[in-house]
Design a protein around this motif. Structure first.
Motif, PDB file in Angstrom:
ATOM      1  N   LEU A 125       0.831  -1.210   0.000  1.00  0.00           N
ATOM      2  CA  LEU A 125       0.000   0.000   0.000  1.00  0.00           C
ATOM      3  C   LEU A 125       0.862   1.257   0.000  1.00  0.00           C
ATOM      4  O   LEU A 125       0.555   2.239  -0.667  1.00  0.00           O
ATOM      5  CB  LEU A 125      -0.941  -0.004   1.211  1.00  0.00           C
ATOM      6  CG  LEU A 125      -1.976  -1.133   1.225  1.00  0.00           C
ATOM      7  CD1 LEU A 125      -2.851  -1.046   2.487  1.00  0.00           C
ATOM      8  CD2 LEU A 125      -2.860  -1.081  -0.017  1.00  0.00           C
ATOM      9  N   LYS A 158     -10.705  -7.770  -3.991  1.00  0.00           N
ATOM     10  CA  LYS A 158     -11.007  -6.577  -3.204  1.00  0.00           C
ATOM     11  C   LYS A 158     -10.305  -5.398  -3.880  1.00  0.00           C
ATOM     12  O   LYS A 158      -9.075  -5.376  -3.970  1.00  0.00           O
ATOM     13  CB  LYS A 158     -10.485  -6.751  -1.779  1.00  0.00           C
ATOM     14  CG  LYS A 158     -11.149  -5.788  -0.767  1.00  0.00           C
ATOM     15  CD  LYS A 158     -10.606  -5.970   0.629  1.00  0.00           C
ATOM     16  CE  LYS A 158     -11.144  -7.182   1.363  1.00  0.00           C
ATOM     17  NZ  LYS A 158     -12.610  -7.215   1.525  1.00  0.00           N
ATOM     18  N   ARG A 197      -9.261  -1.578  -3.828  1.00  0.00           N
ATOM     19  CA  ARG A 197      -9.104  -0.493  -2.866  1.00  0.00           C
ATOM     20  C   ARG A 197      -8.760   0.788  -3.602  1.00  0.00           C
ATOM     21  O   ARG A 197      -7.872   0.806  -4.462  1.00  0.00           O
ATOM     22  CB  ARG A 197      -7.981  -0.854  -1.892  1.00  0.00           C
ATOM     23  CG  ARG A 197      -7.718   0.223  -0.831  1.00  0.00           C
ATOM     24  CD  ARG A 197      -6.551  -0.209   0.054  1.00  0.00           C
ATOM     25  NE  ARG A 197      -6.068   0.867   0.904  1.00  0.00           N
ATOM     26  CZ  ARG A 197      -6.151   0.870   2.225  1.00  0.00           C
ATOM     27  NH1 ARG A 197      -6.721  -0.147   2.868  1.00  0.00           N
ATOM     28  NH2 ARG A 197      -5.669   1.876   2.934  1.00  0.00           N
ATOM     29  N   VAL A 238      -6.936   4.074  -3.400  1.00  0.00           N
ATOM     30  CA  VAL A 238      -5.851   4.510  -2.523  1.00  0.00           C
ATOM     31  C   VAL A 238      -6.161   5.854  -1.850  1.00  0.00           C
ATOM     32  O   VAL A 238      -5.943   6.025  -0.656  1.00  0.00           O
ATOM     33  CB  VAL A 238      -4.509   4.586  -3.294  1.00  0.00           C
ATOM     34  CG1 VAL A 238      -3.395   5.130  -2.404  1.00  0.00           C
ATOM     35  CG2 VAL A 238      -4.138   3.207  -3.810  1.00  0.00           C
ATOM     36  N   ARG A 254      -9.208   5.265   0.597  1.00  0.00           N
ATOM     37  CA  ARG A 254      -9.115   4.027   1.382  1.00  0.00           C
ATOM     38  C   ARG A 254     -10.409   3.204   1.392  1.00  0.00           C
ATOM     39  O   ARG A 254     -10.569   2.291   2.191  1.00  0.00           O
ATOM     40  CB  ARG A 254      -8.672   4.332   2.822  1.00  0.00           C
ATOM     41  CG  ARG A 254      -7.331   5.042   2.812  1.00  0.00           C
ATOM     42  CD  ARG A 254      -6.737   5.241   4.156  1.00  0.00           C
ATOM     43  NE  ARG A 254      -5.461   5.955   3.987  1.00  0.00           N
ATOM     44  CZ  ARG A 254      -4.622   6.228   4.980  1.00  0.00           C
ATOM     45  NH1 ARG A 254      -4.901   5.834   6.206  1.00  0.00           N
ATOM     46  NH2 ARG A 254      -3.511   6.877   4.732  1.00  0.00           N
ATOM     47  N   GLU A 255     -11.333   3.530   0.505  1.00  0.00           N
ATOM     48  CA  GLU A 255     -12.528   2.684   0.346  1.00  0.00           C
ATOM     49  C   GLU A 255     -12.138   1.344  -0.240  1.00  0.00           C
ATOM     50  O   GLU A 255     -11.202   1.264  -1.046  1.00  0.00           O
ATOM     51  CB  GLU A 255     -13.511   3.329  -0.638  1.00  0.00           C
ATOM     52  CG  GLU A 255     -14.187   4.590  -0.149  1.00  0.00           C
ATOM     53  CD  GLU A 255     -14.913   5.271  -1.298  1.00  0.00           C
ATOM     54  OE1 GLU A 255     -16.158   5.221  -1.319  1.00  0.00           O
ATOM     55  OE2 GLU A 255     -14.236   5.831  -2.184  1.00  0.00           O
ATOM     56  N   GLU A 256     -12.893   0.293   0.097  1.00  0.00           N
ATOM     57  CA  GLU A 256     -12.670  -1.017  -0.498  1.00  0.00           C
ATOM     58  C   GLU A 256     -13.987  -1.632  -0.963  1.00  0.00           C
ATOM     59  O   GLU A 256     -15.011  -1.495  -0.292  1.00  0.00           O
ATOM     60  CB  GLU A 256     -11.983  -1.953   0.504  1.00  0.00           C
ATOM     61  CG  GLU A 256     -10.559  -1.520   0.831  1.00  0.00           C
ATOM     62  CD  GLU A 256      -9.827  -2.495   1.757  1.00  0.00           C
ATOM     63  OE1 GLU A 256      -8.608  -2.337   1.901  1.00  0.00           O
ATOM     64  OE2 GLU A 256     -10.484  -3.399   2.320  1.00  0.00           O
ATOM     65  N   ASP A 299     -15.676  -5.291  -2.912  1.00  0.00           N
ATOM     66  CA  ASP A 299     -15.477  -6.606  -3.511  1.00  0.00           C
ATOM     67  C   ASP A 299     -16.042  -6.592  -4.928  1.00  0.00           C
ATOM     68  O   ASP A 299     -17.222  -6.278  -5.120  1.00  0.00           O
ATOM     69  CB  ASP A 299     -16.183  -7.696  -2.679  1.00  0.00           C
ATOM     70  CG  ASP A 299     -15.332  -8.116  -1.484  1.00  0.00           C
ATOM     71  OD1 ASP A 299     -14.155  -7.691  -1.413  1.00  0.00           O
ATOM     72  OD2 ASP A 299     -15.838  -8.858  -0.618  1.00  0.00           O
TER      73      ASP A 299
END
Lengths: 522, 522
Positions: A469, A494, A496, A498, A501-503, A505
């Motif tokens: 990251l 997943k 993400r 950057v 910082r949301e993720e 699926d």
């Protein structure tokens, strides 16, 4: 000891012997020695030098680039790419093709084209074969190219490095190896139309690069020569006096005058008359006034130049660039090959690495903060004919963008700005949250590459998620595709973001589209 | 005459005098002469040479480029741009940054990096100051760059020209000045992951360039060295025997063997043993078999190399490129700096400028139509450490695309094809049907440029409509905007489609959109 003795005897007897030797090659002017024999003696001496350990064995390895040169790091390259794209876009908008020529030419191709600057040419070592020199500019190779291929019409640009053994002030963006971006129009056309387009291009490029305000100074070789003639400069001193006038952008008039009188042997009276003319600046009106000038109008050459300046300004009006163009009689670009109009663009905005605080006599105050030339060029109608075996002329006019100073300014700007310069275009990093997923990462990144997506993996079997990251944060990669045991089981990845910082699926089948959607602007 | 006499006396007395002279500089190994004195004598001799008129006055100006170099004309440049774009796209897809280094380096930076090829380096003439050489490749400058800037991790590409004083066969696309396109990964990573990505990139680029079938041969320096050891090659002959093996792509095994035995003094037995190994080709299976080989398995080095080849192939399977990769023990890239895996890509398709019809012993038949190397590279873990003052190592692996041969093939293809290569991107030509409309043409073209449209006018006051249209046909310009008295009166422009010869009157306000709409694909 022994070797040295032998050497001395051999060298001396060799040279002494030449005076009576039976020679097998014809001599140019000195009977008694041939070039081949000199070459042989030189080779012997150099061999001995090598045996002595080069420069007296004082070798200590120095980790540096050659004097006057530099590397470009990725950040600088990103800036350079942006600048080049702006320039190339303008050249292409004006319909230019591009060519390339070798970095070195036969030495004699460059001989006699640069006047006093010829001493700045880099020669290659004579390692047998042809004598070669690094190109000093792109104009002479262009003329050689035209003559060699019997081309009479072309509009081309050429972006490449040129070489000058100068003692440059590198802090001001001057180097011994530097880029030139040249645009030239070759062909027999109606007066001043291609010349005006060159100025239009300079105007476009400097405006689009957004470097602050600028001026394009214009003059004509014929006006300079005419001026020298009517001021009483002897014919054989035109070139050398012209070189001195050329220094007005770096030296005060008083010093230029001193050089003319004390070093070049010009009369004080002639110098003063020149001084009066070279303080003049204006537009079409100045050309008209000088056509009426009692002294200047005596020179046919000057009148031809002045009429062309008038015509030029009429086209510049149609091209909407007269706001930046100044007819300036102090402009005297030193290269030998110019025959007609000459020009030079300077940035005038204060605050950016000023070159000099001295002003030539009578120059407007803003000139005092000039940061020096960023573009220059002119007409050279005789150069191609110098290469053509039958002397056939191909009239040419062109401009060269001095890009290194532009880079320096852009770099300063980038450093002052808060925005980070990205050096890669990676859209997504393929990462893993657990151990032993290298194979899965390599499989996924292969899928992404295949789909044309710019993607990276870390070259570790078991990298930490945090370091993966971090790499994204540092290099501005916007997305991370994270694989874990669970994701693999569920057939998802997943994703993400950057920056936030949301993720999310994302199902494997929809991943490509999702990445493209989220990075379509990047 | 007189001058020569003086010269001889001066030179001889100068050198003779050295034996007793009182010396002011310490000497390396020969008391009695200093390097400075030799330099002085050399300078005197060269001065005399210059006075003699260079090469005995046989000067006749030759209009050519330096031996082994060439110009690129606009058509070649258009092809080159396409090739570069394909390659750069691949490099960027894999997340590479780019850097640039100067065309020349300090001579000592290049010294001792290229083995027997060092004799091919171009030196610059000693004009005072540093001793310089033209770069021979992009790898050594890259290593110098890393050491100088203390960089331990980078993935970068570099596209630039390099220089070799070779005697190239230019018909096969080999030159003394040629482009290299390098991609390298520097950093301490887990084994074979970056190495595999380099091969993946070669695979991608050669596939996308669509040059026909290819093979990527892979070997390892440690396997070669281990093989030499177990075959009984003395340690101090590894490098020179390796250079001979390297010739297997151009010479038959019998000739290679002869060179080993007759020139390099290897025993016939050792040569025959080498001959057996270098005929072997395969994949992961061959690496496994050799790990069991009675002789080979005695070498720790060879075993380390063979294990890495196995690991490499496992990653290549994930990258889906094993169809083109061959583990080939005859591959022996000659450069001194390789320490691990090495590889080379060759085109295998018949019909494109075959390099040689001789086949190395046991090589498969398809090798006989190889057109030679189009890419090569390997691992060089020691090179950066050679530059670091403290010897700190930065492991590196990289690949270089040999682009000149690719250009040659693309050029042949373009010439064979019916499709015309456009060398400009001009969308519209601003033309006039009648006389005295230059001003109107210049005004209109200025509007188009301002809107970012690529446009041209002819540089004539009164060009013929026919010649304006012909220019469009020749250079592939799709549209002509024709101005006439009537059009100006009506506030329209006549837009002509060059390919169909259709003409439409377009109102001036709608012209930009109409041009954009009709050229949005171009």
């Amino acid at each position: 000891m022994n070797m040295l003795g032998t050497f001395c005897v051999r060298t001396c007897s060799g040279l002494m012997g030449l005076r009576t030797a039976n020679l097998f090659r014809p001599l140019h002017s000195f009977p008694g020695i041939t070039v081949a024999q000199i070459d042989e003696e030189v080779a012997k001496l150099l061999e001995l030098k090598a045996q002595l350990g080069g420069d007296d064995g004082k070798h200590q390895f120095v980790l540096k680039t050659a004097k006057g040169t530099r590397d470009y790091n990725p950040k600088q390259m990103a800036i350079r790419e942006k600048v080049f794209n702006t320039i190339i876009r303008s050249f292409k908008r004006h319909g230019a093709e591009t060519i390339d020529t070798p970095v070195f030419e036969l030495k004699e191709t460059l001989t006699g084209k640069y006047g006093e600057d010829s001493k700045l040419i880099y020669d290659l070592k004579d390692q047998g074969g042809e004598l070669l020199s690094l190109r000093y500019d792109l104009t002479v190779p262009f003329a050689r190219y035209l003559a060699m291929n019997k081309i009479t019409n072309i509009k081309r640009y050429h972006i490449a490095k040129v070489y000058r053994r100068d003692n440059p002030a590198m802090t001001r963006g001057r180097y011994r190896e530097f880029y030139q971006c040249d645009f030239d129009i070759a062909g027999q056309y109606d007066a001043m139309i291609p010349d005006a387009e060159c100025l239009k291009i300079v105007h476009e490029i400097l405006s689009e690069l957004d470097l602050g305000d600028f001026r394009i100074k214009v003059n004509d070789r014929r006006i300079l020569d005419g001026m020298f003639a009517v001021c009483g400069v002897p014919d054989d001193k035109f070139r050398t006096i012209c070189s001195t006038v050329d220094k007005l952008d770096k030296m005060a008039w008083e010093d230029v005058k001193k050089e003319m009188v004390n070093e070049k042997g010009l009369s004080e009276e002639a110098a003063d008359q020149i001084g009066e003319y070279v303080s003049m600046q204006g537009g079409m009106d100045l050309a008209e006034r000088l056509l009426q000038d009692q002294k200047m109008s005596q020179s046919k050459q000057a009148c031809a130049g002045l009429s062309d300046i008038k015509l030029l300004f009429s086209y510049l009006q149609l091209f909407q660039v007269t706001d930046k163009v100044v007819f300036d009689l102090s402009l005297a670009r030193g290269l030998d090959y110019y025959t007609g109009i000459i020009y030079e663009a300077v940035l005038t905005q204060a605050g950016v690495a000023p070159v000099s605080t001295e002003t030539p006599q009578g120059a407007p105050a803003e000139e005092s903060v000039s940061v020096g030339s960023v573009a220059g060029g002119g007409r050279y109608d005789g150069l191609v004919g110098m290469f053509d075996p039958k002397g056939r002329k191909v009239p040419c006019v062109g401009v060269s963008i001095g890009i290194e100073r532009v880079f320096s300014i852009m770099e300063q700007k980038a450093e002052a700005s808060a925005e980070k310069v990205r050096t890669t275009e990676v859209q997504v990093m393929v990462a893993s949250a657990q151990k032993n997923l290298l194979e899965e990462r390599l499989k996924l990144v292969t899928e992404l590459w295949k789909a044309g997506i710019k993607a990276e993996v870390m070259y570790k079997k078991n990298p930490k998620l945090l370091s993966q990251l971090q790499h994204c944060e540092e290099s501005g990669i916007p997305l991370v595709a994270i694989l874990g045991e669970q994701e693999l089981k569920d057939g998802v990845v997943k994703l993400r973001v950057v920056s936030t910082r949301e993720e999310f699926d994302i199902c494997r089948a929809g991943l490509l589209d999702e990445i493209r959607r989220r990075t379509s602007e990047a």
